[in-house]
Design a protein around this motif. Structure first.
Motif: not given
Length: 124
Positions: A88-110
């Motif tokens: 139940x704690x997984x309940x949420x709106x899930x978003x995907x996002x693309x980063x040009x940093x190539x390696x992926x980070x946990x920061x939305x601002x990237x």
């Protein structure tokens, strides 16, 4: 125009599975890292998982590690988030996002590009 479209959300019982998809219109999709984030009502957006441009590197939030799996298909410009043993704690709106940093980070601002989100509801 860059577009990210999430799909696959819905309602599921605790312990079940869902597979989310993120289809991107990026011309150089294989050059971007893709991340998944989620936002529950009244809470801040949080990192869920990310995958590098090639798919060779993946990262997960501690809360989903061992239950969720992220993969990408660069031939289809699509990233998937396989959600197993949902809670139940997984309940949420899930978003995907693309980063040009190539390696992926946990920061939305990237992440420069975001989808509109897909709702996931887990009932107990």
């Amino acid at each position: 125009q860059v577009q990210l479209v999430e799909s696959g959300g819905g309602s599921v019982q605790a312990g079940g599975s869902l597979r989310l998809s993120c289809a991107a219109s990026l011309r150089t999709f294989s050059s971007y890292a893709i991340g998944w984030f989620r936002q529950a009502p009244g809470k801040a957006r949080e990192f869920v998982s990310a995958i590098s441009y090639s798919g060779g590197s993946r990262s997960y939030a501690d809360s989903v590690k061992g239950r969720f799996v992220i993969v990408r298909d660069n031939a289809r410009n699509t990233v998937y988030l396989q959600m197993n043993s949902v809670e139940p704690v997984d309940t949420a709106v899930y978003y995907c996002a693309a980063s040009s940093r190539m390696w992926g980070t946990s920061s939305p601002s990237d992440y420069a590009y975001w989808g509109q989100g897909t709702q996931v509801t887990v009932s107990s």
